[in-house]
Design a protein around this motif. Structure first.
Motif, PDB file in Angstrom:
ATOM      1  N   PRO A 196      66.647 118.734  88.404  1.00  0.00           N
ATOM      2  CA  PRO A 196      66.948 117.826  89.520  1.00  0.00           C
ATOM      3  C   PRO A 196      65.699 117.157  90.087  1.00  0.00           C
ATOM      4  O   PRO A 196      65.743 115.979  90.449  1.00  0.00           O
ATOM      5  CB  PRO A 196      67.591 118.758  90.569  1.00  0.00           C
ATOM      6  CG  PRO A 196      68.164 119.876  89.773  1.00  0.00           C
ATOM      7  CD  PRO A 196      67.232 120.079  88.630  1.00  0.00           C
ATOM      8  N   LEU A 197      64.584 117.881  90.152  1.00  0.00           N
ATOM      9  CA  LEU A 197      63.348 117.285  90.650  1.00  0.00           C
ATOM     10  C   LEU A 197      62.861 116.186  89.717  1.00  0.00           C
ATOM     11  O   LEU A 197      62.401 115.125  90.160  1.00  0.00           O
ATOM     12  CB  LEU A 197      62.267 118.364  90.802  1.00  0.00           C
ATOM     13  CG  LEU A 197      62.406 119.282  92.015  1.00  0.00           C
ATOM     14  CD1 LEU A 197      61.427 120.440  91.919  1.00  0.00           C
ATOM     15  CD2 LEU A 197      62.169 118.503  93.301  1.00  0.00           C
ATOM     16  N   ALA A 198      62.964 116.446  88.407  1.00  0.00           N
ATOM     17  CA  ALA A 198      62.576 115.414  87.432  1.00  0.00           C
ATOM     18  C   ALA A 198      63.451 114.173  87.603  1.00  0.00           C
ATOM     19  O   ALA A 198      62.966 113.032  87.500  1.00  0.00           O
ATOM     20  CB  ALA A 198      62.687 115.965  86.017  1.00  0.00           C
ATOM     21  N   ASN A 199      64.741 114.384  87.874  1.00  0.00           N
ATOM     22  CA  ASN A 199      65.649 113.258  88.092  1.00  0.00           C
ATOM     23  C   ASN A 199      65.277 112.475  89.350  1.00  0.00           C
ATOM     24  O   ASN A 199      65.355 111.233  89.381  1.00  0.00           O
ATOM     25  CB  ASN A 199      67.093 113.759  88.207  1.00  0.00           C
ATOM     26  CG  ASN A 199      67.630 114.259  86.879  1.00  0.00           C
ATOM     27  OD1 ASN A 199      67.123 113.889  85.813  1.00  0.00           O
ATOM     28  ND2 ASN A 199      68.643 115.115  86.918  1.00  0.00           N
ATOM     29  N   TYR A 225      56.346 108.804  99.100  1.00  0.00           N
ATOM     30  CA  TYR A 225      56.338 110.125  99.724  1.00  0.00           C
ATOM     31  C   TYR A 225      57.343 111.049  99.036  1.00  0.00           C
ATOM     32  O   TYR A 225      57.055 112.222  98.749  1.00  0.00           O
ATOM     33  CB  TYR A 225      56.671 110.005 101.207  1.00  0.00           C
ATOM     34  CG  TYR A 225      56.807 111.350 101.896  1.00  0.00           C
ATOM     35  CD1 TYR A 225      55.679 112.075 102.270  1.00  0.00           C
ATOM     36  CD2 TYR A 225      58.073 111.887 102.143  1.00  0.00           C
ATOM     37  CE1 TYR A 225      55.805 113.309 102.891  1.00  0.00           C
ATOM     38  CE2 TYR A 225      58.198 113.125 102.756  1.00  0.00           C
ATOM     39  CZ  TYR A 225      57.063 113.832 103.123  1.00  0.00           C
ATOM     40  OH  TYR A 225      57.187 115.058 103.714  1.00  0.00           O
ATOM     41  N   LEU A 226      58.534 110.535  98.743  1.00  0.00           N
ATOM     42  CA  LEU A 226      59.571 111.316  98.063  1.00  0.00           C
ATOM     43  C   LEU A 226      59.096 111.763  96.680  1.00  0.00           C
ATOM     44  O   LEU A 226      59.288 112.909  96.277  1.00  0.00           O
ATOM     45  CB  LEU A 226      60.846 110.479  97.942  1.00  0.00           C
ATOM     46  CG  LEU A 226      62.051 111.144  97.262  1.00  0.00           C
ATOM     47  CD1 LEU A 226      62.475 112.389  98.030  1.00  0.00           C
ATOM     48  CD2 LEU A 226      63.198 110.157  97.152  1.00  0.00           C
ATOM     49  N   LYS A 227      58.436 110.862  95.965  1.00  0.00           N
ATOM     50  CA  LYS A 227      57.945 111.200  94.626  1.00  0.00           C
ATOM     51  C   LYS A 227      56.854 112.274  94.701  1.00  0.00           C
ATOM     52  O   LYS A 227      56.877 113.247  93.933  1.00  0.00           O
ATOM     53  CB  LYS A 227      57.412 109.936  93.942  1.00  0.00           C
ATOM     54  CG  LYS A 227      56.937 110.177  92.520  1.00  0.00           C
ATOM     55  CD  LYS A 227      56.494 108.862  91.873  1.00  0.00           C
ATOM     56  CE  LYS A 227      55.999 109.103  90.443  1.00  0.00           C
ATOM     57  NZ  LYS A 227      55.585 107.839  89.795  1.00  0.00           N
ATOM     58  N   ASN A 228      55.899 112.072  95.602  1.00  0.00           N
ATOM     59  CA  ASN A 228      54.818 113.058  95.731  1.00  0.00           C
ATOM     60  C   ASN A 228      55.343 114.419  96.167  1.00  0.00           C
ATOM     61  O   ASN A 228      54.880 115.464  95.688  1.00  0.00           O
ATOM     62  CB  ASN A 228      53.769 112.567  96.726  1.00  0.00           C
ATOM     63  CG  ASN A 228      52.898 111.461  96.162  1.00  0.00           C
ATOM     64  OD1 ASN A 228      52.703 111.387  94.944  1.00  0.00           O
ATOM     65  ND2 ASN A 228      52.370 110.597  97.025  1.00  0.00           N
ATOM     66  N   ALA A 229      56.310 114.432  97.074  1.00  0.00           N
ATOM     67  CA  ALA A 229      56.905 115.698  97.516  1.00  0.00           C
ATOM     68  C   ALA A 229      57.612 116.397  96.362  1.00  0.00           C
ATOM     69  O   ALA A 229      57.553 117.625  96.226  1.00  0.00           O
ATOM     70  CB  ALA A 229      57.872 115.451  98.667  1.00  0.00           C
ATOM     71  N   SER A 230      58.261 115.614  95.507  1.00  0.00           N
ATOM     72  CA  SER A 230      58.946 116.182  94.344  1.00  0.00           C
ATOM     73  C   SER A 230      57.944 116.772  93.358  1.00  0.00           C
ATOM     74  O   SER A 230      58.160 117.855  92.801  1.00  0.00           O
ATOM     75  CB  SER A 230      59.793 115.114  93.652  1.00  0.00           C
ATOM     76  OG  SER A 230      60.784 114.616  94.518  1.00  0.00           O
ATOM     77  N   PHE A 231      56.822 116.066  93.144  1.00  0.00           N
ATOM     78  CA  PHE A 231      55.772 116.600  92.281  1.00  0.00           C
ATOM     79  C   PHE A 231      55.204 117.904  92.850  1.00  0.00           C
ATOM     80  O   PHE A 231      54.982 118.872  92.115  1.00  0.00           O
ATOM     81  CB  PHE A 231      54.640 115.578  92.109  1.00  0.00           C
ATOM     82  CG  PHE A 231      54.841 114.632  90.969  1.00  0.00           C
ATOM     83  CD1 PHE A 231      55.031 115.110  89.670  1.00  0.00           C
ATOM     84  CD2 PHE A 231      54.829 113.259  91.172  1.00  0.00           C
ATOM     85  CE1 PHE A 231      55.204 114.226  88.617  1.00  0.00           C
ATOM     86  CE2 PHE A 231      55.004 112.372  90.117  1.00  0.00           C
ATOM     87  CZ  PHE A 231      55.191 112.859  88.830  1.00  0.00           C
TER      88      PHE A 231
END
Length: 405
Positions: A196-199, A225-231
């Motif tokens: 899910p994080l990769a998605n 911000y959403l992308k960095n938080a997911s990483f």
């Protein structure tokens, strides 16, 4: 209706006996040595370490008799532990009103003389006695009595050490079970959350690409911000999984390999997109050790040297020496450095030194803890030298021919 009476002190005493887990255990030399010494000091044919159970007395150690237990209702030791005296003696049981008809006196054991010292816990509960007896009337000198009391203290010391060792083993087993549960949990979380994080990361990139003309700068910032938080969360999950898998890594078989080849492989995996120089060994070295474990150590240390670097070009130098016992490897960088007051804590799980790396991501404090755990399992140690703003130098050892289990 008959009233049920309960001897509270006896209940508590019995609970104390059970905490030592000594009943029905096999003979042990440390206890047998004490009873042998007791027979020699007191000049008696029989010496026993007697532990009182609910309705019997169990002989943890015995000299001079073959039986392992007797009924408690005929036990001399029951009277000894109930007495207020620090040593309970019976000069001639044949003439004593409590024992003259006792089967231990009139039967094959032929107890005539008895002396018993209660085995008392720190909480003042008597587990049983160290006792001696003879087949004829006699008395003990003060020196013999004092020696018997000293030997009883030694029995209690042994019992206490045995109890603590057993509690330690039980605690270790419980921790091992908890660790397995956490490891399984980490595996499940990793499997269920990474996709899910990769998605989310992929969807964020698609939104930025397809709808960039429809979004203002603030909207783009939110997506970043959403992308960095997911990483960050993905890294955290992977690091937790690696931490709990490190016990499996250190059990892998030893291999022969060249260190520079391993470093090249690590550099390819890191795949950094900013200026960096990694200086390998001038003369490559053939190692024989746990390659997978060393790979995990170096990818963490080199990765940190690159991520936590505030210079225009990150420089990482690898040094190597060895002796008859250890391989010694140093990873040195020109990065941010580590404040002196934080150096003692950097290997603690979840300890974070820098507020963020050069990509703006906050560390999770798992990587260096994993490194120390692996190094320790490999029979080595790891240290750090650093000046804030002037880089850091991590040096670790790996014991040659060391097998982790």
């Amino acid at each position: 209706m008959t009233e049920l009476t309960i001897d509270r002190e006896e209940v508590l005493r019995q609970e104390a006996v059970e905490t030592y887990d000594i009943l029905d255990t096999l003979p042990e030399k440390s206890y047998d040595d004490i009873t042998k010494i007791a027979t020699m000091i007191c000049d008696t044919p029989v010496a026993l370490i007697s532990i009182l159970d609910k309705d019997r007395q169990f002989f943890k150690s015995r000299q001079g008799i073959d039986i392992e237990e007797t009924s408690r209702d005929v036990s001399f030791c029951t009277h000894a532990v109930q007495s207020e005296d620090d040593i309970y003696t019976v000069k001639d049981a044949r003439e004593h009103p409590l024992f003259e008809n006792n089967p231990l006196v009139k039967g094959d054991m032929e107890i005539v003389f008895y002396a018993g010292v209660p085995l008392v816990t720190k909480d003042d509960y008597a587990l049983g006695t160290l006792c001696v007896f003879d087949h004829k009337p006699r008395t003990l000198t003060e020196e013999q009595k004092n020696a018997l009391k000293a030997l009883a203290d030694q029995v209690m010391t042994n019992l206490e050490l045995r109890r603590q060792n057993r509690m330690h083993e039980e605690l270790e087993e419980a921790l091992k079970e908890k660790n397995l549960q956490l490891k399984d949990f980490a595996g499940v979380v990793s499997h269920d959350m990474k996709m899910p994080l990769a998605n989310i990361i992929t969807t964020t990139d698609i939104l930025k690409s397809r709808y960039k003309d429809l979004m203002d700068d603030k909207g783009k910032d939110y997506l970043n911000y959403l992308k960095n938080a997911s990483f960050t969360l993905s890294d955290y999950i992977q690091d937790i999984l690696t931490y709990y898998q490190s016990d499996e890594i250190v059990t892998k078989e030893h291999e022969e390999f060249y260190l520079n080849h391993l470093l090249e492989e690590i550099e390819d995996l890191l795949n950094y997109d900013y200026s960096c120089e990694i200086n390998y060994l001038e003369e490559d070295q053939l190692l024989r050790c746990n390659r997978a474990a060393l790979h995990q150590i170096l990818i963490n240390l080199i990765g940190n040297s690159i991520k936590y670097n505030d210079k225009k070009e990150a420089v990482v130098n690898i040094h190597f020496t060895q002796n008859d016992i250890y391989y010694l490897i140093t990873v040195e960088d020109n990065g941010m450095g580590i404040p002196k007051d934080k150096q003692k804590d950097i290997f603690d799980l979840f300890a974070v030194v820098a507020d963020q790396d050069k990509n703006g991501r906050k560390g999770n404090g798992i990587g260096l803890s994993t490194v120390q755990k692996i190094v320790t399992k490999l029979g080595g140690q790891i240290t750090v030298e650093s000046e804030e703003g002037q880089g850091a130098k991590f040096t670790f050892t790996i014991r040659k021919n060391h097998k982790s289990g």
